[in-house]
Design a protein around this motif. Structure first.
Motif, PDB file in Angstrom:
ATOM      1  N   ALA A   1     -58.555 -17.735  -9.904  1.00 34.70           N
ATOM      2  CA  ALA A   1     -57.857 -18.975 -10.281  1.00 34.70           C
ATOM      3  C   ALA A   1     -58.180 -19.365 -11.721  1.00 34.70           C
ATOM      4  CB  ALA A   1     -58.242 -20.096  -9.323  1.00 34.70           C
TER       5      ALA A   1
ATOM      6  N   THR B   1     -62.031 -15.915  -5.426  1.00 39.85           N
ATOM      7  CA  THR B   1     -60.967 -16.914  -5.540  1.00 39.85           C
ATOM      8  C   THR B   1     -61.152 -17.790  -6.776  1.00 39.85           C
ATOM      9  OG1 THR B   1     -60.758 -16.928  -3.139  1.00 39.85           O
ATOM     10  CG2 THR B   1     -59.757 -18.756  -4.317  1.00 39.85           C
TER      11      THR B   1
ATOM     12  N   VAL C   1     -57.457 -13.443  -6.581  1.00 39.61           N
ATOM     13  CA  VAL C   1     -57.164 -14.516  -5.621  1.00 39.61           C
ATOM     14  C   VAL C   1     -56.820 -13.918  -4.256  1.00 39.61           C
ATOM     15  CG1 VAL C   1     -55.550 -16.374  -5.046  1.00 39.61           C
ATOM     16  CG2 VAL C   1     -56.502 -16.229  -7.347  1.00 39.61           C
TER      17      VAL C   1
ATOM     18  N   GLY D   1     -65.683 -14.498  -0.987  1.00 41.37           N
ATOM     19  CA  GLY D   1     -64.374 -15.142  -1.034  1.00 41.37           C
ATOM     20  C   GLY D   1     -64.312 -16.243  -2.077  1.00 41.37           C
TER      21      GLY D   1
ATOM     22  N   GLY E   1     -59.940 -12.681  -2.630  1.00 43.84           N
ATOM     23  CA  GLY E   1     -60.721 -13.800  -2.096  1.00 43.84           C
ATOM     24  C   GLY E   1     -60.155 -14.323  -0.790  1.00 43.84           C
ATOM     25  N   VAL E   2     -58.844 -14.444  -0.722  1.00 42.46           N
ATOM     26  CA  VAL E   2     -58.205 -14.898   0.520  1.00 42.46           C
ATOM     27  C   VAL E   2     -58.433 -13.871   1.631  1.00 42.46           C
ATOM     28  CG1 VAL E   2     -55.962 -15.380   1.580  1.00 42.46           C
ATOM     29  CG2 VAL E   2     -56.517 -16.332  -0.660  1.00 42.46           C
TER      30      VAL E   2
END
Length: 65
Positions: A18, A14, A55, A10, A58-59
């Motif tokens: 980003a 992420t 992202v 994660g 990852g979430v």
């Protein structure tokens, strides 16, 4: 036991997503090419969609904890 790999994945997804979104935005604001030899609109669109996908992935990994 399985939360360690999920946290690592994660964070990796992420942070990469980003960073890709910030880098693409910085290149687009300065009118610098995002990818050489590719249409600027296509390059920004593809990079933005991949950054958003990372992202979201990852979430999703964080949600599996």
């Amino acid at each position: 036991m399985e939360s360690g790999p999920a946290i690592f994945a994660g964070m990796a997804f992420t942070l990469f997503g980003a960073a890709l979104l910030m880098w693409t935005a910085a290149r687009a604001v300065h009118r610098a090419p995002v990818a050489h030899g590719v249409s600027p609109v296509a390059a920004v669109t593809f990079a933005t969609s991949m950054g958003a996908a990372f992202v979201i992935l990852g979430v999703w990994c964080f949600g599996r904890i």
